[in-house]
Design an enzyme around this catalytic site. Structure first.
Site, PDB file in Angstrom:
ATOM      1  N   ASP A   1       0.848  -1.189   0.000  1.00  0.00           N
ATOM      2  CA  ASP A   1       0.000   0.000   0.000  1.00  0.00           C
ATOM      3  C   ASP A   1       0.887   1.243   0.000  1.00  0.00           C
ATOM      4  O   ASP A   1       2.099   1.167  -0.218  1.00  0.00           O
ATOM      5  CB  ASP A   1      -0.943  -0.018   1.199  1.00  0.00           C
ATOM      6  CG  ASP A   1      -0.209   0.047   2.529  1.00  0.00           C
ATOM      7  OD1 ASP A   1      -0.800   0.519   3.503  1.00  0.00           O
ATOM      8  OD2 ASP A   1       0.974  -0.376   2.599  1.00  0.00           O
TER       9      ASP A   1
ATOM     10  N   HIS B   1       1.985  -8.777  -4.265  1.00  0.00           N
ATOM     11  CA  HIS B   1       0.925  -7.828  -3.913  1.00  0.00           C
ATOM     12  C   HIS B   1       1.513  -6.428  -3.775  1.00  0.00           C
ATOM     13  O   HIS B   1       2.286  -6.144  -2.858  1.00  0.00           O
ATOM     14  CB  HIS B   1       0.271  -8.254  -2.600  1.00  0.00           C
ATOM     15  CG  HIS B   1      -0.797  -7.321  -2.114  1.00  0.00           C
ATOM     16  ND1 HIS B   1      -2.098  -7.386  -2.550  1.00  0.00           N
ATOM     17  CD2 HIS B   1      -0.748  -6.295  -1.234  1.00  0.00           C
ATOM     18  CE1 HIS B   1      -2.814  -6.440  -1.955  1.00  0.00           C
ATOM     19  NE2 HIS B   1      -2.014  -5.767  -1.150  1.00  0.00           N
TER      20      HIS B   1
ATOM     21  N   ASP C   1       1.433 -17.243  -5.882  1.00  0.00           N
ATOM     22  CA  ASP C   1       2.020 -16.073  -6.535  1.00  0.00           C
ATOM     23  C   ASP C   1       0.925 -15.312  -7.273  1.00  0.00           C
ATOM     24  O   ASP C   1       0.799 -15.399  -8.494  1.00  0.00           O
ATOM     25  CB  ASP C   1       3.128 -16.515  -7.495  1.00  0.00           C
ATOM     26  CG  ASP C   1       3.783 -15.328  -8.199  1.00  0.00           C
ATOM     27  OD1 ASP C   1       3.760 -14.217  -7.633  1.00  0.00           O
ATOM     28  OD2 ASP C   1       4.304 -15.513  -9.321  1.00  0.00           O
TER      29      ASP C   1
ATOM     30  N   GLU D   1       2.854 -10.444  -0.427  1.00  0.00           N
ATOM     31  CA  GLU D   1       3.110  -9.012  -0.401  1.00  0.00           C
ATOM     32  C   GLU D   1       4.612  -8.745  -0.381  1.00  0.00           C
ATOM     33  O   GLU D   1       5.421  -9.590  -0.009  1.00  0.00           O
ATOM     34  CB  GLU D   1       2.456  -8.379   0.837  1.00  0.00           C
ATOM     35  CG  GLU D   1       2.444  -6.857   0.795  1.00  0.00           C
ATOM     36  CD  GLU D   1       1.522  -6.259   1.850  1.00  0.00           C
ATOM     37  OE1 GLU D   1       1.187  -5.071   1.731  1.00  0.00           O
ATOM     38  OE2 GLU D   1       1.129  -6.981   2.786  1.00  0.00           O
TER      39      GLU D   1
END
Length: 871
Positions: A350, A680, A728, A737
């Site tokens: 993020d 991710h 994956d 991530e």
């Protein structure tokens, strides 16, 4: 961990009950969905598992009252699409019929639109339906035919555009149609599992064979042209706990000939190709450190440095649609000021920035450099010097790894509460978006409001520890910045002592991870250790020796990470020169080697050679980072002792990371024949938007997580054996991530491994050195170095090298040509003392100036590039 905590649940649809021992293939035991009903394509549409994987934009926090999903939306938004609730990864099949259904309420009442669309620009609409919502649930159903194939469409409920503020709630969201997703079958490749990158010539070489056989199997090592260059028989290991596989070990360490395209053949299977080379890890050191530049916030990323596909504008510099980070307010009720907290690294997948995770990552980059001052195999840090990395600051006279660490250090310093404000000197725990955003989303396109979260004791101590490191390491290169760091460190430590129990809330997990921690005695120990090593002051020494961690075993079987950092203080006390009494230093070093011995014993127990137990509790969110941190302890034990068994343990740990595992996958992008490539990340979203890049080479995935803490793997991998609990896919934030603290561990160990070269035994040094500080005077000191030739041959010409720990600078020398560059002092013989006979000695001295109190003897003196014994 940067996604919100979730309650675990099991979806009957696509649930896989069996892990096959040989292949790891997951097959469905049964489907709970009615055979007559089309398959469901929406995940957690009844919100029984909270709000994941739903996201929102332009709204308030997502909440989960009474098993519904609710949020608030401000009135007066110009367009319906200015606020929305959505889910990514919805599969559509062209020509198939689908029925979209949902219950919606709105108070006081408003219109909304549900849109199925392409999940990235140009956001092509596949279907849409208008609805009206009021105070009681209104059911909407809409049947359509999908116009295109899209395995990762996006559903968005557009809830903006109402004149009045609204509270929207959704429930029972469903999209039925298409075909069931086929059972998941991971590609495990050949049953001979190797380090797909390769092996050091004189290092350990082990592989694992997955087989039904219980008797030893013949194996062959073949060159690229198929020639058999070595052979032997395998060692049966039985059923491996972590994978459920029956395994054998192949050991071929005796083969030391460099080569590429090598393969192992056993039981009718041929492994992925690999290399044997002394420079195997040189590029991985660079790639793993390059990841941090790619994660930088507040700076345009230069494609000339990292590749055109990774070039992007600066993120979060208040250029629309960004709303930060140069003037960021606190969460409501937290503070009455705003801070400029630009810069730093995006923590993970993020756009959040977290002090506790940033602290660990910064420590490891700084320590990667500091290790080179005392490690015999590190060549004085030459491979980490200026112009060794692809960073914008290269060529400025500062080691590039310090330049990269400084980008985060500047951010950490900006997170400190200003003087005159409540809790002055403490550090805000984190800064991130007010709401979760969807995938993918480049930083400069993030429209969410950014917020500072409350200060915490843990964050404040992370700042104190890393700023103290900064003060000693930057002193030779930027005295002003070093002073700024030192002042911030002392201020933060004092503030933490005055506020010893301010903890981050475990529920503060909307828009970013909570990173909660209610045990901070380990942070106090680490910070006190770093401040003592930097300043030499008795107050910090008293605090660290009084800590219960100082005499405790701080090395956990499952490794250290951001929530447990006492090991960081212990490792630095063992390696960084200080004024500790010799007996105390010996005890501390013995605790490191004792932990390393336990990790070696675990490696011997594990069929895949991991320094970590094989139970499900050892496979957790980000476990690959903890695993490598155990290798860091092994590597440090080698640096302290020179005993190659510890180096071999660290080397063997990387075999697992780079392919010798049940899934036969390298967890490092771009490294290995079959490597992860869909981690991710909102930035590297190629899997969802082909216009975006895949993660850059050298980024590491978090790895198998037996708790299955995201909906994607929860329904895909139910019943998996621990080592198989990974996929994956960009949707799996709990297994796949990226994160800066995992990559910092990778960078540290990669740098260590790159320093090992041929990985043979360290030859006897042939020299001994005595370093004597003859006394201090105002602003300086006088020291003398005596070199003894302990070899049977004369030394014809000598150059001695060592590094200071802080701001010491040589003023003049005698009996040698003494110069200094950064922290490194070099002394070259004069013509009259170039020869040192066997058993003979030569002495040189110097005066140096210093502004600090800590002035320990160097931890390593090398003569002609070879480390000498210190006496």
């Amino acid at each position: 961990m940067t996604s919100p905590p979730r309650r675990r649940r099991r979806l009957a649809l696509l649930a896989a009950a069996t892990t096959l021992a040989l292949t790891g293939t997951l097959s469905p035991a049964a489907h709970a969905a009615d055979d007559e009903e089309p398959p469901e394509q929406i995940r957690n549409g009844d919100f029984s598992a909270g709000t994941s994987p739903w996201f929102s934009f332009g709204t308030g926090d997502l909440t989960n009252p009474d098993g519904r999903l609710c949020t608030t939306v401000a009135g007066g938004l110009a367009n319906p699409w200015d606020a929305g609730i959505g889910q990514d990864g919805v599969p559509l099949l062209a020509g198939s019929s689908y029925t979209l259904a949902f219950d919606a309420t709105a108070t006081p009442g408003a219109n909304l639109k549900a849109v199925l669309q392409l999940g990235s620009a140009p956001y092509t609409t596949y279907a849409s339906v208008d609805a009206t919502a009021g105070g009681t649930p209104q059911r909407t159903e809409y049947t359509f035919t999908a116009p295109a194939d899209d395995s990762r469409a996006q559903i968005i409920f557009q809830v903006g555009g109402s004149p009045a503020a609204q509270t929207f709630c959704l429930d029972n969201v469903s999209l039925r149609g298409g075909e069931p997703v086929p059972p998941y079958e991971p590609d495990t490749g050949p049953r001979v599992r190797v380090n797909q990158v390769g092996y050091l010539p004189a290092g350990p070489k082990n592989a694992t064979v997955v087989t039904t056989a219980n008797e030893p199997l013949p194996w062959q090592l073949r060159s690229a042209d198929g020639t058999v260059v070595a052979s032997g028989t395998s060692t049966p290991r039985g059923v491996d706990e972590a994978s459920g596989q029956n395994t054998h070990t192949i050991a071929f360490s005796s083969y030391r000939v460099p080569g590429t395209g090598l393969t192992l053949v056993a039981d009718g299977e041929t492994s992925h190709p690999f290399t044997i080379s002394g420079d195997l890890y040189d590029q991985l050191r660079s790639d793993s450190l390059q990841f941090f530049y790619a994660q930088r916030s507040g700076i345009a990323i230069d494609g000339d440095l990292i590749g055109d596909e990774y070039a992007r504008p600066a993120g979060h510099l208040d250029v629309a649609p960004n709303k930060g980070d140069t003037n960021v307010p606190c969460q409501p009720g937290v503070c009455d000021y705003s801070l400029d907290v630009r810069g730093g690294w995006y923590d993970a997948g993020d756009h959040g920035k977290y002090v506790v995770n940033g602290g660990l990552a910064t420590y490891q980059l700084l320590n990667t450099f500091e290790r080179t001052k005392t490690a015999a195999t590190a060549d004085g840090g030459a491979a980490l010097g200026d112009n060794t990395l692809r960073v914008p600051e290269r060529g400025n006279g500062v080691p590039d790894v310090l330049d990269e660490a400084r980008w985060e250090l500047e951010f950490l310093l900006r997170m400190q509460v200003p003087a005159g404000k409540p809790l002055a000197g403490m550090a805000h725990h984190k800064i991130h978006d007010r709401n979760w955003t969807g995938l993918p989303l480049l930083p400069h396109e993030d429209p969410e409001q950014r917020e500072l979260h409350p200060p915490s004791t843990a964050a404040t101590l992370n700042l104190a520890a890393t700023a103290a490191q900064c003060a000693r390491l930057f002193a030779p290169y930027d005295a002003a910045f070093a002073t700024r760091c030192g002042t911030a460190a002392k201020t933060a430590y004092a503030a933490a002592k005055a506020n010893p129990a301010r903890y981050a809330s475990p529920t503060d997990a909307t828009g970013g991870g909570a990173y909660d921690d209610t045990r901070v005695t380990d942070e106090f120990y680490w910070a006190a250790a770093e401040l003592y090593l930097t300043t030499g002051e008795q107050a910090y020494l008293s605090d660290l020796t009084a800590s219960p961690h100082h005499t405790a075993d701080v090395f956990e079987p499952r490794g250290f990470s951001w929530q447990g950092v006492a090991a960081l203080g212990r490792l630095d006390l063992a390696t960084v020169p200080s004024g500790l009494p010799a007996a105390e230093r010996t005890r501390i070093r013995a605790s490191v080697t004792a932990a390393a011995d336990r990790y070696l014993a675990e490696i011997a127990r594990q069929a895949y050679g991991l320094p970590m137990p094989g139970d499900p509790d050892s496979y957790f969110w980000g476990g690959n980072g903890n695993l490598i941190n155990n290798a860091v302890v092994l590597a440090t034990a080698f640096d302290l002792t020179g005993d190659v068994k510890y180096r071999d343990g660290a080397v063997q740990t990387m075999d697992y990371i780079l392919g010798r595992n049940a899934l036969n996958i390298s967890y490092v992008t771009g490294w290995g024949d079959h490597a992860a490539e869909n981690q991710h990340s909102r930035i590297f979203g190629n899997q969802l938007n082909p216009a975006l890049p895949k993660p850059p080479a050298g980024s590491i995935a978090g790895g198998p997580n037996a708790a299955l803490q995201d909906p994607f793997v929860e329904q895909l991998l139910a019943g998996c054996k621990p080592m198989f609990c990974y996929v994956d896919d960009i949707q799996s934030y709990s297994t796949n991530e990226v994160a800066i603290n995992w990559n910092s561990a990778l960078a540290w160990i990669s740098s260590f491994l790159a320093d090992q070269g041929e990985a043979g035994a360290i030859p006897p040094s042939g020299c001994a050195v005595q370093y004597v500080n003859h006394g201090s005077w105002s602003g300086g000191f006088t020291a003398q170095v005596t070199i003894r030739n302990t070899s049977p041959k004369p030394i014809e010409g000598w150059t001695a090298r060592f590094a200071f720990t802080g701001d010491q600078k040589v003023r003049e020398g005698w009996l040698a040509k003494v110069t200094q560059s950064g922290a490194t002092v070099t002394a070259k013989n004069e013509s009259y003392n170039a020869r040192i006979a066997p058993g003979g000695t030569v002495t040189f001295g110097f005066n140096a100036v210093t502004g600090g109190d800590a002035n320990p003897a160097p931890g390593l003196v090398a003569v002609n590039g070879v480390a000498c014994a210190l006496s």
